[in-house]
Motif scaffolding. Structure first.
Motif, PDB file in Angstrom:
ATOM      1  N   LEU A 227       0.822  -1.213   0.000  1.00 41.24           N
ATOM      2  CA  LEU A 227       0.000   0.000   0.000  1.00 41.24           C
ATOM      3  C   LEU A 227       0.854   1.261   0.000  1.00 41.24           C
ATOM      4  O   LEU A 227       0.395   2.331  -0.389  1.00 41.24           O
ATOM      5  CB  LEU A 227      -0.942   0.011   1.223  1.00 41.24           C
ATOM      6  CG  LEU A 227      -2.226  -0.808   1.098  1.00 41.24           C
ATOM      7  CD1 LEU A 227      -2.920  -0.898   2.448  1.00 41.24           C
ATOM      8  CD2 LEU A 227      -3.172  -0.203   0.065  1.00 41.24           C
ATOM      9  N   SER A 228       2.083   1.112   0.462  1.00 49.05           N
ATOM     10  CA  SER A 228       2.996   2.256   0.480  1.00 49.05           C
ATOM     11  C   SER A 228       3.804   2.377  -0.800  1.00 49.05           C
ATOM     12  O   SER A 228       4.719   3.210  -0.896  1.00 49.05           O
ATOM     13  CB  SER A 228       3.964   2.129   1.675  1.00 49.05           C
ATOM     14  OG  SER A 228       3.240   2.063   2.877  1.00 49.05           O
ATOM     15  N   ASP A 229       3.503   1.545  -1.773  1.00 52.30           N
ATOM     16  CA  ASP A 229       4.238   1.562  -3.039  1.00 52.30           C
ATOM     17  C   ASP A 229       4.095   2.936  -3.685  1.00 52.30           C
ATOM     18  O   ASP A 229       2.999   3.497  -3.762  1.00 52.30           O
ATOM     19  CB  ASP A 229       3.688   0.468  -3.966  1.00 52.30           C
ATOM     20  CG  ASP A 229       4.610   0.212  -5.136  1.00 52.30           C
ATOM     21  OD1 ASP A 229       4.670   1.066  -6.033  1.00 52.30           O
ATOM     22  OD2 ASP A 229       5.275  -0.846  -5.130  1.00 52.30           O
ATOM     23  N   PRO A 230       5.197   3.479  -4.155  1.00 48.66           N
ATOM     24  CA  PRO A 230       5.121   4.818  -4.786  1.00 48.66           C
ATOM     25  C   PRO A 230       4.275   4.847  -6.047  1.00 48.66           C
ATOM     26  O   PRO A 230       3.802   5.911  -6.452  1.00 48.66           O
ATOM     27  CB  PRO A 230       6.581   5.151  -5.079  1.00 48.66           C
ATOM     28  CG  PRO A 230       7.308   3.839  -5.051  1.00 48.66           C
ATOM     29  CD  PRO A 230       6.592   2.969  -4.079  1.00 48.66           C
ATOM     30  N   ASP A 231       4.095   3.686  -6.669  1.00 49.78           N
ATOM     31  CA  ASP A 231       3.267   3.614  -7.879  1.00 49.78           C
ATOM     32  C   ASP A 231       1.797   3.663  -7.457  1.00 49.78           C
ATOM     33  O   ASP A 231       1.264   2.700  -6.885  1.00 49.78           O
ATOM     34  CB  ASP A 231       3.581   2.334  -8.652  1.00 49.78           C
ATOM     35  CG  ASP A 231       2.853   2.284  -9.996  1.00 49.78           C
ATOM     36  OD1 ASP A 231       1.989   3.170 -10.233  1.00 49.78           O
ATOM     37  OD2 ASP A 231       3.125   1.362 -10.776  1.00 49.78           O
ATOM     38  N   SER A 232       1.121   4.767  -7.734  1.00 53.46           N
ATOM     39  CA  SER A 232      -0.272   4.925  -7.298  1.00 53.46           C
ATOM     40  C   SER A 232      -1.196   3.910  -7.958  1.00 53.46           C
ATOM     41  O   SER A 232      -2.176   3.477  -7.355  1.00 53.46           O
ATOM     42  CB  SER A 232      -0.756   6.346  -7.606  1.00 53.46           C
ATOM     43  OG  SER A 232      -0.704   6.596  -9.001  1.00 53.46           O
ATOM     44  N   THR A 233      -0.857   3.498  -9.202  1.00 54.38           N
ATOM     45  CA  THR A 233      -1.700   2.515  -9.890  1.00 54.38           C
ATOM     46  C   THR A 233      -1.717   1.209  -9.121  1.00 54.38           C
ATOM     47  O   THR A 233      -2.772   0.564  -8.963  1.00 54.38           O
ATOM     48  CB  THR A 233      -1.199   2.277 -11.324  1.00 54.38           C
ATOM     49  OG1 THR A 233      -1.121   3.516 -11.993  1.00 54.38           O
ATOM     50  CG2 THR A 233      -2.123   1.338 -12.072  1.00 54.38           C
ATOM     51  N   PHE A 234      -0.566   0.821  -8.614  1.00 51.86           N
ATOM     52  CA  PHE A 234      -0.460  -0.449  -7.889  1.00 51.86           C
ATOM     53  C   PHE A 234      -1.245  -0.392  -6.563  1.00 51.86           C
ATOM     54  O   PHE A 234      -2.022  -1.293  -6.245  1.00 51.86           O
ATOM     55  CB  PHE A 234       1.015  -0.766  -7.623  1.00 51.86           C
ATOM     56  CG  PHE A 234       1.229  -2.135  -7.079  1.00 51.86           C
ATOM     57  CD1 PHE A 234       1.093  -3.255  -7.891  1.00 51.86           C
ATOM     58  CD2 PHE A 234       1.561  -2.328  -5.743  1.00 51.86           C
ATOM     59  CE1 PHE A 234       1.278  -4.532  -7.380  1.00 51.86           C
ATOM     60  CE2 PHE A 234       1.747  -3.600  -5.233  1.00 51.86           C
ATOM     61  CZ  PHE A 234       1.616  -4.712  -6.054  1.00 51.86           C
ATOM     62  N   SER A 235      -1.058   0.693  -5.806  1.00 50.69           N
ATOM     63  CA  SER A 235      -1.786   0.803  -4.527  1.00 50.69           C
ATOM     64  C   SER A 235      -3.289   0.952  -4.765  1.00 50.69           C
ATOM     65  O   SER A 235      -4.100   0.467  -3.970  1.00 50.69           O
ATOM     66  CB  SER A 235      -1.263   1.995  -3.724  1.00 50.69           C
ATOM     67  OG  SER A 235      -1.435   3.200  -4.438  1.00 50.69           O
ATOM     68  N   ASN A 287      -2.978  17.348  -4.359  1.00 50.10           N
ATOM     69  CA  ASN A 287      -1.682  16.700  -4.173  1.00 50.10           C
ATOM     70  C   ASN A 287      -1.852  15.192  -4.306  1.00 50.10           C
ATOM     71  O   ASN A 287      -2.663  14.593  -3.596  1.00 50.10           O
ATOM     72  CB  ASN A 287      -1.133  17.061  -2.782  1.00 50.10           C
ATOM     73  CG  ASN A 287       0.268  16.534  -2.553  1.00 50.10           C
ATOM     74  OD1 ASN A 287       0.606  15.428  -2.978  1.00 50.10           O
ATOM     75  ND2 ASN A 287       1.081  17.308  -1.867  1.00 50.10           N
ATOM     76  N   PRO A 288      -1.101  14.531  -5.222  1.00 49.97           N
ATOM     77  CA  PRO A 288      -1.276  13.084  -5.418  1.00 49.97           C
ATOM     78  C   PRO A 288      -1.116  12.279  -4.134  1.00 49.97           C
ATOM     79  O   PRO A 288      -1.857  11.309  -3.910  1.00 49.97           O
ATOM     80  CB  PRO A 288      -0.193  12.739  -6.440  1.00 49.97           C
ATOM     81  CG  PRO A 288       0.098  14.020  -7.152  1.00 49.97           C
ATOM     82  CD  PRO A 288      -0.099  15.099  -6.143  1.00 49.97           C
ATOM     83  N   GLU A 289      -0.163  12.667  -3.296  1.00 47.08           N
ATOM     84  CA  GLU A 289       0.046  11.925  -2.047  1.00 47.08           C
ATOM     85  C   GLU A 289      -1.167  12.064  -1.128  1.00 47.08           C
ATOM     86  O   GLU A 289      -1.596  11.096  -0.493  1.00 47.08           O
ATOM     87  CB  GLU A 289       1.304  12.460  -1.345  1.00 47.08           C
ATOM     88  CG  GLU A 289       1.739  11.650  -0.125  1.00 47.08           C
ATOM     89  CD  GLU A 289       2.189  10.240  -0.472  1.00 47.08           C
ATOM     90  OE1 GLU A 289       2.088   9.359   0.403  1.00 47.08           O
ATOM     91  OE2 GLU A 289       2.610  10.005  -1.629  1.00 47.08           O
ATOM     92  N   ILE A 290      -1.742  13.262  -1.079  1.00 48.57           N
ATOM     93  CA  ILE A 290      -2.946  13.485  -0.259  1.00 48.57           C
ATOM     94  C   ILE A 290      -4.128  12.723  -0.842  1.00 48.57           C
ATOM     95  O   ILE A 290      -4.946  12.153  -0.106  1.00 48.57           O
ATOM     96  CB  ILE A 290      -3.259  14.996  -0.170  1.00 48.57           C
ATOM     97  CG1 ILE A 290      -2.114  15.730   0.544  1.00 48.57           C
ATOM     98  CG2 ILE A 290      -4.575  15.236   0.557  1.00 48.57           C
ATOM     99  CD1 ILE A 290      -1.881  15.293   1.968  1.00 48.57           C
ATOM    100  N   ILE A 291      -4.207  12.668  -2.171  1.00 48.81           N
ATOM    101  CA  ILE A 291      -5.297  11.918  -2.808  1.00 48.81           C
ATOM    102  C   ILE A 291      -5.234  10.460  -2.397  1.00 48.81           C
ATOM    103  O   ILE A 291      -6.248   9.843  -2.036  1.00 48.81           O
ATOM    104  CB  ILE A 291      -5.232  12.066  -4.339  1.00 48.81           C
ATOM    105  CG1 ILE A 291      -5.587  13.503  -4.755  1.00 48.81           C
ATOM    106  CG2 ILE A 291      -6.171  11.072  -5.018  1.00 48.81           C
ATOM    107  CD1 ILE A 291      -5.441  13.760  -6.234  1.00 48.81           C
ATOM    108  N   ARG A 292      -4.026   9.876  -2.451  1.00 49.65           N
ATOM    109  CA  ARG A 292      -3.865   8.471  -2.072  1.00 49.65           C
ATOM    110  C   ARG A 292      -4.250   8.254  -0.610  1.00 49.65           C
ATOM    111  O   ARG A 292      -4.938   7.286  -0.268  1.00 49.65           O
ATOM    112  CB  ARG A 292      -2.414   8.033  -2.294  1.00 49.65           C
ATOM    113  CG  ARG A 292      -2.017   7.952  -3.771  1.00 49.65           C
ATOM    114  CD  ARG A 292      -0.553   7.596  -3.919  1.00 49.65           C
ATOM    115  NE  ARG A 292      -0.289   6.272  -3.369  1.00 49.65           N
ATOM    116  CZ  ARG A 292       0.927   5.777  -3.147  1.00 49.65           C
ATOM    117  NH1 ARG A 292       1.982   6.519  -3.414  1.00 49.65           N
ATOM    118  NH2 ARG A 292       1.085   4.577  -2.662  1.00 49.65           N
TER     119      ARG A 292
END
Length: 1306
Positions: A227-235, A287-292
């Motif tokens: 879940l912490s993978d930097p690839d947002s598609t994977f998480s 922010n992509p990180e906030i979105i995740r």
């Protein structure tokens, strides 16, 4: 078409495959919607029951043909065997035949062979289908991967939700080896491409298979780490798998997924590697990180909201895991070693952003099953979460206070974000506010439950003192008037109003509506003082900032009204928490509220003058007062302020303004400012009328309402609401029944009810039920024949009529009026008033009346039952007898009810009418208490003699209805009695002598009550009154000298009512062996002298009321009682009454004494309402509510009032309700011990009847029971000790008010 299984070819296999594929395609949606493989199997097994096309599928047709060809001969053979057995008498029906044939067929050799062959063939067909499916999957693998990638990017570019439907694609079924391989490929150590491909495969697998595999624990670890993978598609794919699992798997599987997601978030916030924003930075949701992060929290929150609906079906430990993992996450506090560094956002901020009103917590706390676990964990391990919520509320309040500017309003939020565009950024202040709202809602829900309240007090960081429950409530209340208005920034992204004042008000409303919560949280002087703090300042002129004062004060009024609507809350407002405290200097909350309300009505609050919301604010605070003055105890506190006059003045002002409103012109603009203003004025006028109307809830309040001159308008307004079936108010549950009954107990109230159309509507409805039946009731079968005297369908109309027809009402409605006695009545002629009811239902003295009734027997019995109840009031009986000769009408009816034989008159016909008539004739012609007369029953017995009571059609009555007269006894030798007589003969210093006499009287009453009777009683009260009247301090009324010369009254005449009353009194006196021949003339002279003597003390009044036009409307029962006590001695009676008239007790025992008297204020005299009603009956209701709350509630639920029945009992001195000895004890007790004992006596009667009252409330005939039934087994002496206890508590208040009857009502 079908093929033999023994010759199964390739063509047959292909044909079967196509049939099976067609079936599976048709039921694809049902199968893919199943949460597990087991559920899919169940769907297929029950397909015939759920699919209407089941028998049209080719595969089903094939199976049916195959079974028929294979087993047809076996079935026919077994059927013939069973049929022949049935013909010989051995069988037992069709069902048994089917069961037998089915059983024999299943046991046959042919069936076993068929099943074996069919199973082998289908295994081949299914295996071929699976192989073909796998080939298709491999062929389209690359294409499938590309399309899926595009779909994923489309799902998550602009939506935070991860809960899209996961059942729009097909499943990939995998065995344990394949799943194990998949787990290994998802290891974070594997290359990115391998893990992505494995994740794609995992998303296509059924979640139930994945969660049940042997390697699930390893897989869960891999997924949590990934879940912490930097690839947002994977998480995102992992979240998608989680979402699919949440929506399609049972709790025992999903709880592991949930806890792993919660653990991941916990580690995320604790790790120093992740860039968690600080409060000062705010949150940028682009922010992509906030979105995740928000996606993960939202998925968590969605599951939190859904899981309470089904976790009760699973072991508690599963639920506890979910709860604990959540509380652990929300309690996370990152260790910030540098104190000066900005504070990082905690998980609870993100949860609050997505669920600002803490709906998840509300759902978790709803059921006891989960609430117990949540509260236990909060208490033992996670109390820091509660501390943090309280801390946030305190912080927000302090920030509001610090932002207060003396020249401007509070505003702690920036202006630049107040727009209607979609928000993409939340500042630190906005986040603090959002977290505050979340904390407020969470704490508000926590306070509802006792275990939640037990978590307090709490200690906050960097503070030595504890925050107790009361402190938190005070803090909440201060938000109402110290916090800013709702931040408009939150309104752009959330629905609902998030103003702190509104949120706090909602929390307090919930607490108010729960008795235990309100008692523990709100019913304290500290909390009430906090609510009243801005009001105190406005009254005192103290400068204080209040944000939106009108709105804030309306919220406060709403809470105060809810508190006042409950008994304990009302007591707190009226008397404070320490009711018996010696501190009487500070005014209670009620005084503050009514003072402020009067200032509002006078528009004397400068801060609020000219505001558009002023009428709403006035109405809100009047409503608080209304909750108080609608009760006897509340009205006592509010009376000195004259609030009724202020409201009446405001109504008159509004009424004059509404009269100037021009008539609407067709086609004119309906929403113009002028029209809106006129509507507001009309609404305000109706609101004030409604507030005035509620004074009629108590006897004294009704007098105040009558004195305002608005009674008629209020009753008309009430009738309009009653006709529309409107509720009395949001805090009243039982409609207008009590108010109508209160009004009907008085002359002006009855007249107002008639003018409004209320009585006409009531009688019209009665006639419709009685004679016409309900028009809106569809007749599917004939209604049952009524067997009760009052059919249940008529009971609803009968009881309001009984409530309505008290003697004051009867006299105003039918006094000096003849009944129509028309020669002909139309069938469509509907009665509209009480005279018509008497004419059409009671006095049926002509064939025309009988023929005008569709349901003669039922309607006439209804009228007779009504007459029976009415005649229990002796004044009503005398009025009906004097005007309509009811006893003679009933005797004539009984004469006509005799069977004529050749030998002459025979026996009486026994039916419902004759039985009821016989009962009434005995009731109205015999006077006496429960042991002095015998009333025939209304029911028929079983057996040869159904009605053993003799009927009669002329007087005198049969002897069987008369009890033996009581024997006189001489108690002159009693030592205690001689001691009392000696004290009376040798009066000492006042008031020691009075107290000594009273003490000795009580001693005799308790030990030997029978001693106080006959001539001894006469001597006792005669001497005691003689000494009291000779003492100026005991004389309440000033009286003129009157010479009782018979020559002075020769020209006086007595009304027909008085003449009938004299005959009744003499008949009763002779039965008691108290009177001799010639007593009738002496009693006439006594009453004429009393009339002349009291007329000297009357004033002239201007009134349209019939009861004030001539002399006293009723009969003088007290003077008649004294005449009997004095054994018919005219001189002694007159002397006693003259002396007695100077004492305060005469105002309440002798009703004739204060008829239009100069001793009453002119507005009270003109009201036609006697002190026995607005004073005695008022306090009876007040004491009844305090001493016997169940009885008081029973009256309230029945729509009947204690005041009306007490007025009837007291006005006729309990004649026909108590035996003569107890009537004497009642009179003697009130004379010796004081006028307040009249009230204590009535409370004692209700205490004696408590169980009967509760029972008859259940059977819905309380008023009939109280009016018709005598007070069996009631003895004054038995309750004297109880009366003394009441005296010790209530005497100061009661005597003070009784002595104030000469004063104005305020």
């Amino acid at each position: 078409m079908w093929m033999k299984m023994s010759h199964f070819s390739c063509e047959d296999e292909a044909l079967l495959q196509s049939m099976l594929r067609q079936l599976l395609q048709s039921v694809k949606e049902k199968i893919t919607g199943a949460p597990s493989v087991e559920c899919a199997e169940e769907i297929l097994l029950h397909l015939e029951e759920t699919d209407e096309n089941f028998h049209n599928y080719e595969f089903v047709k094939y199976l049916r043909q195959y079974i028929c060809s294979t087993l047809g001969s076996v079935i026919e053979e077994e059927t013939e065997k069973c049929t022949s057995a049935q013909n010989q008498g051995e069988g037992s029906g069709y069902d048994t035949l089917v069961q037998h044939v089915t059983k024999k067929t299943q046991e046959s050799k042919e069936y076993r062979e068929m099943m074996h062959s069919l199973k082998n063939v289908m295994m081949v067909v299914v295996e071929s289908l699976i192989n073909k499916f796998e080939e298709d999957q491999m062929r389209n693998k690359e294409m499938h991967r590309k399309t899926k990638k595009e779909q994923h990017s489309a799902y998550y570019t602009d939506n935070c939700s991860d809960s899209d439907s996961s059942f729009n694609q097909s499943y990939t079924f995998m065995n344990q080896e394949q799943l194990q391989l998949l787990v290994e490929r998802l290891d974070p150590a594997q290359p990115k491409e391998v893990r992505q491909e494995a994740m794609q495969t995992l998303c296509s697998a059924p979640p139930s298979d994945v969660l049940n595999c042997e390697s699930w624990s390893n897989l869960r670890k891999h997924l949590t780490m990934s879940l912490s993978d930097p690839d947002s598609t994977f998480s995102d794919r992992i979240l998608r798998f989680y979402a699919k699992t949440f929506s399609s798997s049972p709790l025992n599987m999903t709880r592991e997924v949930y806890t792993s997601l919660a653990k991941h978030l916990e580690l995320y916030f604790l790790s120093g590697e992740n860039c968690v924003p600080t409060i000062s930075d705010g949150i940028d949701i682009t922010n992509p990180e906030i979105i995740r992060l928000l996606k993960k929290v939202r998925l968590l929150n969605e599951y939190q909201r859904e899981v309470p609906s089904f976790w009760i079906r699973h072991p508690e430990k599963y639920m506890e895991e979910i709860v604990e993992s959540t509380l652990l996450l929300l309690s996370v506090k990152r260790d910030q070693r540098h104190l000066v560094s900005p504070k990082l956002l905690d998980p609870v901020y993100f949860l609050a952003l997505l669920d600002i009103k803490a709906v998840w917590f509300k759902k978790w706390m709803h059921a006891n099953y989960s609430r117990t676990v949540v509260l236990r964990l909060l208490e033992k391990k996670y109390k820091s979460l509660i501390n943090a919520s309280v801390q946030q509320c305190v912080y927000y309040f302090e920030s509001c206070e610090s932002a207060v500017d003396a020249t401007s309003r509070v505003n702690v939020l920036p202006q630049q974000y107040r727009s209607n565009n979609q928000k993409t950024f939340y500042s630190g202040q906005e986040l603090q506010y959002i977290y505050f709202v979340h904390s407020l809602c969470l704490l508000g829900r926590l306070l509802i439950y006792k275990q939640g309240r037990n978590l307090f007090p709490v200690q906050l960081e960097n503070r030595k003192d504890f925050i107790a429950l009361t402190d938190l409530l005070v803090l909440f209340i201060r938000f109402i008037y110290c916090s800013p208005t709702c931040p408009k920034t939150t309104l752009t992204v959330h629905t609902g109003n998030y103003s702190p004042a509104i949120l706090v008000t909602e929390v307090l409303q919930i607490l108010c509506d729960r008795t235990e919560c309100a008692t523990e949280c709100l019913y304290s002087n500290t909390v009430i003082h906090a609510l009243l703090h801005p009001i105190h300042n406005l009254l005192n002129g103290t400068e204080m900032y209040i944000n939106c004062p009108e709105t804030s004060l309306i919220h406060i009024a709403d809470i105060l009204a809810r508190i006042a609507a409950v008994e304990d809350g009302l007591s707190l407002l009226l008397y404070g928490r320490n009711m018996n405290s010696a501190k009487k200097d500070s005014l209670t909350a009620a005084h503050t509220i009514v003072q402020f309300t009067k200032k509002l009505l006078d528009e004397n609050v400068s801060v609020l003058s000219g505001t558009e919301m002023l009428p709403a604010l006035k109405g809100a605070f009047i409503f608080v007062c209304r909750q108080m003055y609608g009760t006897c105890e509340g009205l006592q506190v509010l009376i000195p302020y004259g609030l009724h006059k202020s409201i009446a003045d405001a109504w008159k002002k509004a009424s004059s303004l509404s009269e100037r409103i021009p008539t609407p012109v067709p086609g004119a603009d309906s929403i113009s400012s002028g029209n809106q203003e006129s509507q507001n004025i009309m609404v305000w006028e109706e609101t004030l009328l409604d507030d005035l109307l509620n004074f009629a809830a108590t006897p004294k309040g009704l007098l105040l309402l009558q004195n305002t001159g608005a009674l008629n308008e209020c009753v008309t307004f009430m009738f309009s609401r009653f006709s529309k079936k409107r509720q009395v108010s949001g805090c009243e549950r039982f409609g207008y029944g009590v108010m109508v009954t209160q009004m009907a107990a008085t002359s002006p109230g009855a007249v107002a009810l008639q003018r409004s159309g209320f009585i006409k509507a009531l009688i019209t409805e009665l006639w419709a039920v009685l004679e016409c039946g309900r028009d809106d009731l569809r007749v599917t079968h004939p209604s049952s024949t009524p067997v009760d005297p009052i059919d249940r369908s008529c009971q609803k109309s009968f009881l309001p009529l009984v409530n309505l027809l008290s003697y004051p009402a009867i006299y105003e409605l039918i006094g000096d009026q003849e009944i129509p006695n028309k020669p002909e009545y139309s069938l469509r002629e509907v009665p509209t008033n009480v005279i018509d009811v008497i004419d059409r239902l009671i006095i049926l003295n002509s064939e025309a009346k009988i023929h005008s009734l569709f349901n003669y027997e039922q309607s006439h019995i209804f009228g007779l039952r009504l007459l029976s109840v009415l005649c229990c009031d002796l004044d009503t009986l005398l009025l009906l007898e004097s005007q309509y000769k009811v006893s003679q009408v009933l005797l004539n009816a009984q004469k006509e009810n005799v069977i004529e034989t050749s030998e002459g008159p025979g026996n009486f016909i026994i039916d419902g009418i004759s039985v009821e008539t016989n009962h009434i004739l005995v009731r109205i012609n015999l006077t006496g208490g429960p042991a002095e007369r015998i009333l025939p029953q209304r029911v028929l017995n079983k057996g040869t003699d159904p009605y053993p009571w003799p009927m009669f059609s002329s007087y005198p009555l049969p002897r069987c209805y008369l009890s033996e007269a009581p024997k006189k006894a001489d108690f002159r030798q009693d030592r205690d009695l001689n001691k009392l007589l000696a004290s009376l003969n040798n009066p000492e210093k006042q008031p020691v002598w009075i107290e000594n006499c009273r003490r000795q009287f009580c001693k005799i009453m308790k030990a030997k009550p029978d001693v106080i009777s006959g001539t001894i009683l006469a001597e006792l009260i005669e001497k005691f009154v003689l000494h009291l009247s000779g003492n100026p301090s005991e004389c309440y009324f000033s009286t003129e000298e009157y010479e009782a010369d018979d020559a002075n009254v020769k020209n006086e005449s007595l009304s027909s009512v008085q003449q009938l009353g004299i005959k009744m009194t003499v008949r009763y006196g002779k039965y008691l062996n108290l009177l001799k021949d010639g007593a009738e003339n002496d009693l006439c002279l006594v009453l004429m002298h009393c009339d002349k003597f009291l007329k000297q003390q009357q004033t002239s009044v201007q009134s349209s009321l019939r009861c004030l036009q001539e002399g006293y409307a009723g009969y003088d029962w007290f003077a008649s009682s004294v005449f009997l006590i004095m054994s018919g001695e005219r001189e002694k009676t007159l002397t006693f009454l003259q002396q007695f008239s100077s004492l305060l007790i005469s105002a309440f025992l002798w009703l004739r004494r204060l008829h239009v008297s100069v001793h009453l204020p002119i507005d009270t005299a003109e009201s036609g309402i006697h002190p026995i009603y607005f004073c005695s009956a008022h306090y009876i209701e007040m004491l009844l509510k305090a001493e016997l709350p169940l009885v008081f509630s029973a009256f309230h639920m029945s729509g009947f009032t204690p005041s009306q029945i007490c007025q009837q009992w007291l006005s006729q001195c309990f004649w026909n309700y108590l035996d003569w000895s107890e009537i004497c004890h009642y009179i003697a007790t009130c004379i010796f011990l004081g006028p307040d004992y009249q009230i204590y006596m009535s409370i004692s009667v209700f205490k004696h009847l408590q169980q009967d009252i509760l029972q008859h409330t259940q059977t819905q005939d309380l008023q009939v029971f109280l009016k018709e039934e005598a007070l069996h087994r009631f003895r004054v002496s038995d309750y004297l000790e109880y009366m003394e206890s009441l005296e010790a508590t209530y005497r100061p208040v009661l005597l003070r008010d009784m002595r104030n009857i000469r004063m104005q009502s305020t």
